[in-house]
Design a protein around this motif. Structure first.
Motif, short mmCIF file in Angstrom:
data_model
loop_
_atom_site.label_atom_id
_atom_site.label_comp_id
_atom_site.label_asym_id
_atom_site.label_seq_id
_atom_site.Cartn_x
_atom_site.Cartn_y
_atom_site.Cartn_z
N THR A 89 0.83 -1.21 0.00
CA THR A 89 0.00 0.00 0.00
C THR A 89 0.87 1.26 0.00
O THR A 89 0.58 2.23 -0.70
CB THR A 89 -0.92 0.01 1.22
N ALA A 90 1.94 1.23 0.81
CA ALA A 90 2.84 2.39 0.87
C ALA A 90 3.51 2.63 -0.48
O ALA A 90 3.66 3.78 -0.92
CB ALA A 90 3.89 2.16 1.96
N LYS A 91 3.89 1.54 -1.17
CA LYS A 91 4.52 1.66 -2.48
C LYS A 91 3.56 2.24 -3.51
O LYS A 91 3.92 3.11 -4.32
CB LYS A 91 5.03 0.29 -2.94
N GLU A 92 2.31 1.74 -3.49
CA GLU A 92 1.30 2.26 -4.43
C GLU A 92 1.01 3.75 -4.17
O GLU A 92 0.84 4.53 -5.12
CB GLU A 92 0.01 1.45 -4.30
N LYS A 93 0.99 4.12 -2.90
CA LYS A 93 0.75 5.52 -2.56
C LYS A 93 1.92 6.40 -3.05
O LYS A 93 1.70 7.49 -3.58
CB LYS A 93 0.59 5.65 -1.04
N GLU A 94 3.13 5.90 -2.89
CA GLU A 94 4.31 6.65 -3.35
C GLU A 94 4.30 6.82 -4.86
O GLU A 94 4.60 7.90 -5.38
CB GLU A 94 5.59 5.91 -2.89
N GLU A 95 3.94 5.75 -5.58
CA GLU A 95 3.86 5.84 -7.04
C GLU A 95 2.81 6.85 -7.49
O GLU A 95 3.00 7.58 -8.47
CB GLU A 95 3.55 4.45 -7.62
N GLU A 96 1.68 6.87 -6.76
CA GLU A 96 0.62 7.82 -7.09
C GLU A 96 1.09 9.26 -6.86
O GLU A 96 0.82 10.15 -7.68
CB GLU A 96 -0.62 7.53 -6.23
N MET A 97 1.81 9.50 -5.76
CA MET A 97 2.31 10.83 -5.47
C MET A 97 3.34 11.28 -6.50
O MET A 97 3.39 12.45 -6.89
CB MET A 97 2.92 10.87 -4.06
N ILE A 98 4.18 10.35 -6.97
CA ILE A 98 5.16 10.66 -8.01
C ILE A 98 4.44 10.98 -9.32
O ILE A 98 4.81 11.92 -10.04
CB ILE A 98 6.15 9.49 -8.19
N PHE A 99 3.39 10.20 -9.63
CA PHE A 99 2.63 10.43 -10.86
C PHE A 99 1.95 11.81 -10.84
O PHE A 99 1.90 12.51 -11.86
CB PHE A 99 1.58 9.33 -11.01
N LEU A 100 1.45 12.21 -9.67
CA LEU A 100 0.79 13.52 -9.54
C LEU A 100 1.79 14.67 -9.44
O LEU A 100 1.40 15.84 -9.48
CB LEU A 100 -0.11 13.53 -8.30
N GLY A 101 3.08 14.33 -9.31
CA GLY A 101 4.10 15.38 -9.21
C GLY A 101 4.28 15.93 -7.82
O GLY A 101 4.91 16.98 -7.63
N MET A 102 3.74 15.26 -6.82
CA MET A 102 3.85 15.73 -5.44
C MET A 102 5.15 15.30 -4.79
O MET A 102 5.63 15.94 -3.85
CB MET A 102 2.66 15.19 -4.61
N ASN A 103 5.74 14.20 -5.25
CA ASN A 103 7.02 13.72 -4.74
C ASN A 103 8.02 13.61 -5.88
O ASN A 103 7.65 13.39 -7.03
CB ASN A 103 6.85 12.33 -4.08
N PRO A 104 9.33 13.79 -5.58
CA PRO A 104 10.35 13.70 -6.65
C PRO A 104 10.50 12.27 -7.15
O PRO A 104 10.31 11.30 -6.41
CB PRO A 104 11.62 14.19 -5.96
N SER A 105 10.86 12.14 -8.39
CA SER A 105 11.04 10.82 -9.01
C SER A 105 12.37 10.21 -8.58
O SER A 105 13.36 10.92 -8.40
CB SER A 105 10.98 10.96 -10.53
N PRO A 106 12.43 8.88 -8.43
CA PRO A 106 13.72 8.24 -8.08
C PRO A 106 14.75 8.34 -9.20
O PRO A 106 15.93 8.04 -9.00
CB PRO A 106 13.32 6.77 -7.83
N GLN A 107 14.31 8.75 -10.40
CA GLN A 107 15.25 8.90 -11.52
C GLN A 107 16.15 10.12 -11.37
O GLN A 107 17.09 10.29 -12.14
CB GLN A 107 14.47 9.01 -12.84
N ILE A 108 15.86 10.97 -10.36
CA ILE A 108 16.67 12.17 -10.17
C ILE A 108 18.12 11.79 -9.86
O ILE A 108 19.06 12.45 -10.29
CB ILE A 108 16.07 13.03 -9.04
N GLN A 109 18.32 10.72 -9.10
CA GLN A 109 19.67 10.29 -8.75
C GLN A 109 20.46 9.93 -10.00
O GLN A 109 21.62 10.33 -10.16
CB GLN A 109 19.62 9.10 -7.80
N SER A 110 19.81 9.17 -10.92
CA SER A 110 20.50 8.82 -12.17
C SER A 110 20.73 10.07 -13.02
O SER A 110 21.74 10.20 -13.71
CB SER A 110 19.67 7.80 -12.96
N PHE A 111 19.79 11.04 -12.91
CA PHE A 111 19.96 12.31 -13.64
C PHE A 111 21.16 13.07 -13.10
O PHE A 111 21.93 13.67 -13.86
CB PHE A 111 18.68 13.14 -13.51
N ASN A 112 21.34 13.04 -11.77
CA ASN A 112 22.50 13.70 -11.18
C ASN A 112 23.80 13.07 -11.64
O ASN A 112 24.80 13.76 -11.86
CB ASN A 112 22.41 13.64 -9.65
N ASN A 113 23.82 11.75 -11.77
CA ASN A 113 25.02 11.06 -12.27
C ASN A 113 25.32 11.49 -13.70
O ASN A 113 26.49 11.65 -14.08
CB ASN A 113 24.82 9.55 -12.21
N THR A 114 24.27 11.68 -14.50
CA THR A 114 24.46 12.15 -15.88
C THR A 114 25.06 13.56 -15.89
O THR A 114 25.93 13.87 -16.71
CB THR A 114 23.11 12.17 -16.63
#
Length: 835
Positions: free
Chosen positions: A227-252
Motif C-alpha cells: 500500500t505504501a509503495k502504491e501511494k508513493e507511485e501515485e504521489m510521483i505520478f501527480l508530481g507531489m514527490n520527486p522521481s527516483p530517476q533524479i539520482q540517475s539524472f545527477n550522475n548524468t
C-alpha cells in the motif's frame, strides 16, 4: 555534447538574433505611444535577448574553435550591454526597478527559470592565475601580520593527558553500563512473561498455531509495504514527490561536467596553437609576399604621380603620416579613380566658397526666426512622441551578425573535425596587417622620390603643407576646467599600498559565496497584481537578477562597463538577516573583484584628521583602479548620513565620509570598473537627500515570501546533511515561519543539524517541531517594520516618480475613462544618464 551540437546552437542563436534585430528596426520606425504597449514591446525584447544571451554564453564556454570564439565573444558582450539598455528603458518607463514578465513568459511558452541571467564563466576563467596569485599574496600578508581569520576556526581547548584519559574512561564505562542495562531489561521482561504464563496456566503453542500467527503478521506487513509503495507511485505520478530517476539524472550531470572540463583543456590547446600560428604565418608572409607587396605599392603610387602630372600639370601633394599616408588615397581605388576624386574636390572647394557667402546672409535671417522657433518648440516638446534611446550596442550586434553570415554560416568545415584554427583566414588578416606595415615604409621612400621629381621636373622646392590649427574651444573657460586628482603617494609602489591597506583592515578577503546560493523563488502574480493597482513586494529572485544586472555584468566586462548605462553606486536596504552582506561578497566572488571595507565602524580611529582621511580615500581608490574590478563596501551606510549623531557614537565620527563620497563618485570614469555598494538595515535614520544623491540605484530587499521560504527550508536542510522525509512537513514550516528572514532560518538549521543529530537520522527522522522550538526564541520582522521600509522607499526619487505616475494614471482613469494615458515628451528626455 559534440562540436556539431554547439555549432547548431550558435546557428540558432544567430537566427534568433537576426529576427530580433529586424523586429527592433521595424518598431523603431513606428514606435507605439501607449504605455502598456511600450512596456510589452520592451519586455518582449528583453526576454528574447536574455534567451539569446543564455545560448551564446553556453556556446562561448564550450566552443573550442579559437576564431569562432572571438566573434561569439564580441556578440556576447554586445547582447549583454543591450540587455542593460533595455532594463534602463523599462526603469525609466515604469519608475520601478522591479518588473514582472509572467504574462510574456506564458505567451513565449518559457519557464521562469529561463529568465535567470547567467553569469559568464569567462569572468573568472580568463584571470584564474591572477586571482590565485592575489590570494597567495593576501594570505602571506595576513599570516605575517597575524590577521588570519581566526574567528572562522573553532577554538580548541588544551587539556592534560591524565584528564583526557579520565574522559575516555568515563565515556567507555557509560557505554558499557548502557549495554548492561539494556541486557538486564530484556532478562527482566522475559522473567515477567514466564511468570504470567505460569499463573494463567498457558501451554506452549503448537506448530500450527505458531505458523498461523507468523502468516498473519507477515501478510499484514506485506500489505502495508504494498500500500505504501502504491501511494508513493501515485504521489510521483501527480508530481507531489520527486522521481527516483533524479539520482540517475545527477550522475548524468556529473559525467557532463567531466566532459566540459575536458573541452576546457582542448580550448587552451587550440588557443595556444592559434597564437603560435599568428606569429609563424605572418613571418612566412613577410618573407614570401613582402617584396611583391612593396613593389606593387611603389608602382601604384608612381602611376598616380604620372597621371596627376598629365591631368593637372603638377605633381600632387603627398598626405602626411598623421592623415594616413597613401592609404588615405588608395583605399580600394585605382590611380584613375584617385585622379577623378582630386578633380571633384577642386570643384567642391569652389562651391564651398560660394556657399559660405550665402551662409552669412542666411544667418541674419535665422536669428530673427530663432525667437519664434523657441516658442514653437516648447509646444512641440509637450506633444513630442516617445522614441527609444539610440543603442550603442546594436551596431556591434549587427556587425557580428553580418560577419557570421558572410564568413561562418555557409563555410565548409568537413576538413576541420577537431575544430582547430583556419590558416587561410589568418593569412587574409595578416596580409592586410603586413600591407599596412609595408605601406608606412613605402610612404617614406615615395615622399623622398616625389620631392626629387619636383626638383628635377618642375624645378621647385616642396612647400611644407600648412596644418590647420585646431581652435582651442576651452579658451576663456579656465575656471571650469576639470581638476585632475593629485597623486598623494607618487613614490609608493602598488605592492606597498596593497600591503598597508590589508594590514589596516581596509582591504579584506571576500567570502567564497556564489550568487546561486542566494535562494529565492520567482514572483508568479506580479503582472496580475499590478493590473488591479496593487504593488507587489519584489521576490528574492528579482533581487538576485538586479544584482547580476547592476553589479556583476558591468564589473565583469570592460566593454559593457564603458558603453552601458553607468551604475557607479548601489544601495542594498532591508531588515537584518535578508542577505545584504552575502550579496556584496557574491559580487566579488563572481567577478574576482577586490573588496574594500569603508564602513564607519571599520575606519574609526584610522588615518585621523582631514589629511589622513584624504590619504586613506586616495590610497583605496588608487589601488581599486589599478587592480580593477573592485568593490568598495560601506556597511551600515545610514551612519555616514546620520541626521543627528547619537552621543554614544560621536567618538567614532561616523560621518567622516559624507563629504568625500560625492567627490569620489565624480572622479570615477566609465573605464574604471569600480562599484560602491552600501548596505543598511535602518535607512530611515539617515538624511534621505544626501543619501539618494550618493546612491544611484536603491534596491529594497524584502523578507522571503512563502515560495522562497519553501525552497529555502528544503535546500538549507539538505545542504546541512538533513534528509527530507514524510515526518518533516516543509510546507508547514514555510507557513509558520512567515516574517522570519533567511539568516534566521539558516541559523536555526545549523543549530539543530549538529553532527550528532545528522548521524541519528537513521533511527530518528527530523520533524518540524525541532525547528519551530528554536525559531520561537528569535524575533521576526513585523509588518510595522516592513511598512516603515515601504514608506521610506516611497520618499526616494524613484519611489516618488512611481507614486506620482500611479496617482496620475488613477486620475485619468476616473476623469476620462481612457485607461493609461500617453507618455509626455518630458519623460522621453530622461534617457540614458550622463556618463
Amino acid at each position: 555534447m559534440s562540436n556539431a551540437t554547439y555549432n547548431k546552437m550558435w546557428e540558432e542563436a544567430q537566427e534568433a538574433l537576426n529576427s530580433l534585430l529586424e523586429g527592433e528596426s521595424e518598431k523603431a520606425l513606428e514606435p507605439p505611444q501607449d504605455q502598456v504597449v511600450i512596456f510589452q514591446m520592451l519586455a518582449t525584447f528583453y526576454v528574447k535577448y536574455v534567451q539569446i544571451f543564455r545560448n551564446l554564453e553556453n556556446v562561448y564556454d564550450q566552443m573550442v574553435h579559437p576564431q569562432k570564439r572571438i566573434l561569439i565573444r564580441q556578440v556576447l558582450d554586445a547582447v549583454m550591454g543591450r540587455i542593460l539598455e533595455l532594463k534602463n528603458e523599462m526603469v525609466e518607463l515604469e519608475f520601478s526597478e522591479f518588473h514582472y514578465f509572467d504574462d510574456i513568459l506564458q505567451d513565449l511558452k518559457l519557464a521562469p527559470e529561463q529568465l535567470d541571467i547567467p553569469i559568464p564563466k569567462y569572468f573568472l576563467k580568463e584571470k584564474m592565475e591572477v586571482l590565485r596569485e592575489r590570494e597567495k599574496i593576501l594570505a602571506q600578508i595576513l599570516s605575517k601580520a597575524g590577521l588570519e581569520d581566526l574567528h572562522l576556526k573553532l577554538p580548541l581547548k588544551v587539556i592534560p593527558l591524565e584528564e583526557a584519559v579520565k574522559l575516555i574512561q568515563i565515556s567507555e564505562r557509560a557505554r558499557q553500563g548502557r549495554l548492561r542495562a539494556t541486557f538486564m531489561r530484556q532478562i527482566y521482561h522475559q522473567d515477567i512473561r514466564e511468570k504470567q504464563a505460569r499463573l494463567h496456566g498457558e501451554k506452549a503453542p503448537d506448530i500450527g498455531s505458531a505458523a498461523v500467527r507468523i502468516q498473519k503478521f507477515w501478510r499484514s506487513f506485506y500489505q502495508f509495504k504494498k500500500t505504501a509503495k502504491e501511494k508513493e507511485e501515485e504521489m510521483i505520478f501527480l508530481g507531489m514527490n520527486p522521481s527516483p530517476q533524479i539520482q540517475s539524472f545527477n550522475n548524468t550531470l556529473l559525467s557532463a561536467q567531466k566532459v566540459n572540463f575536458l573541452r576546457y583543456e582542448v580550448q587552451e590547446k587550440h588557443e595556444e596553437d592559434y597564437k603560435e600560428a599568428l606569429v609563424s604565418i605572418k613571418t612566412n608572409l613577410k618573407m614570401l609576399e613582402g617584396p611583391d607587396i612593396k613593389e606593387s605599392l611603389q608602382d601604384q603610387i608612381r602611376h598616380w604621380f604620372i597621371e596627376c602630372r598629365n591631368m593637372t600639370g603638377t605633381f600632387p601633394d603627398y598626405p602626411n603620416e598623421e592623415e594616413g599616408g597613401s592609404a588615405l588615397i588608395f583605399s580600394d581605388k585605382t590611380p584613375q579613380q584617385v585622379i577623378q576624386d582630386i578633380l571633384v574636390r577642386e570643384v567642391e572647394e569652389e562651391n564651398q566658397k560660394k556657399a559660405k557667402k550665402e551662409a552669412k546672409e542666411k544667418k541674419e535671417k535665422k536669428k530673427k526666426k530663432e525667437k519664434e522657433e523657441k516658442r514653437e518648440t516648447k509646444k512641440i516638446e509637450e506633444d513630442e512622441r516617445w522614441k527609444m534611446t539610440p543603442s550603442l550596442f546594436v551596431p556591434t550586434i549587427e556587425e557580428g551578425n553580418n560577419k557570421y553570415k558572410g564568413v561562418w554560416r555557409d563555410i565548409d568545415e568537413s576538413w576541420n573535425f577537431p575544430q582547430g584554427h583556419d590558416p587561410e583566414m589568418i593569412k587574409e588578416e595578416k596580409r592586410k596587417e603586413l600591407e599596412s606595415e609595408i605601406r608606412v615604409q613605402v610612404d617614406e621612400l615615395m615622399r623622398q622620390e616625389l620631392k626629387n621629381l619636383k626638383l628635377a621636373v618642375d624645378r621647385e622646392r616642396e612647400i611644407p603643407r600648412k596644418q590647420k590649427k585646431k581652435k582651442d574651444k576651452k579658451k576663456g573657460r579656465k575656471g571650469k576646467k576639470g581638476k585632475k586628482e593629485k597623486d598623494l603617494t607618487p613614490d609608493r609602489t602598488l605592492d606597498s599600498l596593497y600591503k598597508e591597506l590589508v594590514e589596516e583592515g581596509l582591504l579584506i578577503r571576500p567570502l567564497k559565496v556564489q550568487l546561486s546560493e542566494y535562494i529565492g523563488e520567482f514572483c508568479y502574480l506580479g503582472t496580475t497584481l499590478r493590473h488591479i493597482s496593487i504593488e507587489p513586494m519584489p521576490s528574492l529572485s528579482d533581487v538576485r537578477q538586479l544584482i547580476t544586472l547592476y553589479g556583476i555584468l558591468p564589473l565583469g566586462s570592460q566593454t559593457v562597463h564603458e558603453k552601458a548605462p553607468l551604475v557607479k553606486t548601489l544601495l542594498l536596504a532591508g531588515p537584518s538577516g535578508v542577505g545584504k552582506k552575502m550579496l556584496v561578497h557574491a559580487i566579488c566572488t563572481e567577478t574576482g573583484a577586490n573588496l574594500f571595507n569603508l564602513s564607519s565602524t571599520n575606519i574609526a580611529g584610522k588615518y585621523p584628521g582631514k589629511t589622513g582621511l584624504q590619504l586613506m580615500v586616495h590610497m583605496v581608490m588608487k589601488v581599486a583602479r589599478l587592480l580593477q574590478p573592485s568593490v568598495v563596501w560601506i556597511g551600515d551606510t545610514e551612519k555616514t548620513f546620520y541626521k543627528k549623531v547619537p552621543k554614544l557614537e560621536k567618538e567614532m565620527e561616523p560621518r567622516r565620509l559624507k563629504k568625500q563620497l560625492p567627490k569620489i563618485i565624480k572622479q570615477m570614469k566609465p573605464e574604471d570598473r569600480i562599484l560602491i555598494v552600501g548596505t543598511t538595515k535602518r535607512p530611515f535614520e539617515a538624511d534621505i537627500k544626501p543619501l539618494c544623491k550618493v546612491y544611484q540605484k536603491i534596491i529594497m530587499i524584502p523578507r522571503p515570501d512563502y515560495a522562497s521560504r519553501f525552497v529555502l527550508w528544503r535546500q538549507v536542510i539538505q545542504r546541512a546533511g538533513g534528509k527530507i522525509t514524510k515526518s518533516l512537513n516543509i510546507s508547514c514550516l514555510s507557513k509558520v515561519t512567515d516574517g522570519f528572514t533567511q539568516g534566521q532560518i539558516v541559523q536555526v538549521v545549523r543549530g539543530i543539524l549538529t553532527d550528532r543529530r545528522v548521524r541519528q537520522q537513521k533511527h530518528k527522522a527530523l520533524t518540524a517541531t525541532e525547528f519551530i522550538t528554536s525559531l520561537a526564541r528569535l524575533e521576526p520582522v513585523y509588518k510595522e517594520e516592513e511598512e516603515t521600509f515601504k514608506i521610506w522607499y516611497s520618499k526616494t526619487p524613484l519611489g516618488k516618480k512611481r507614486a506620482n505616475a500611479l496617482s496620475g494614471a488613477d486620475e485619468k482613469d476616473k476623469g476620462k475613462g481612457r485607461g493609461r494615458g500617453k507618455i509626455k515628451g518630458k519623460e522621453k528626455g530622461k534617457g540614458r544618464g550622463k556618463k
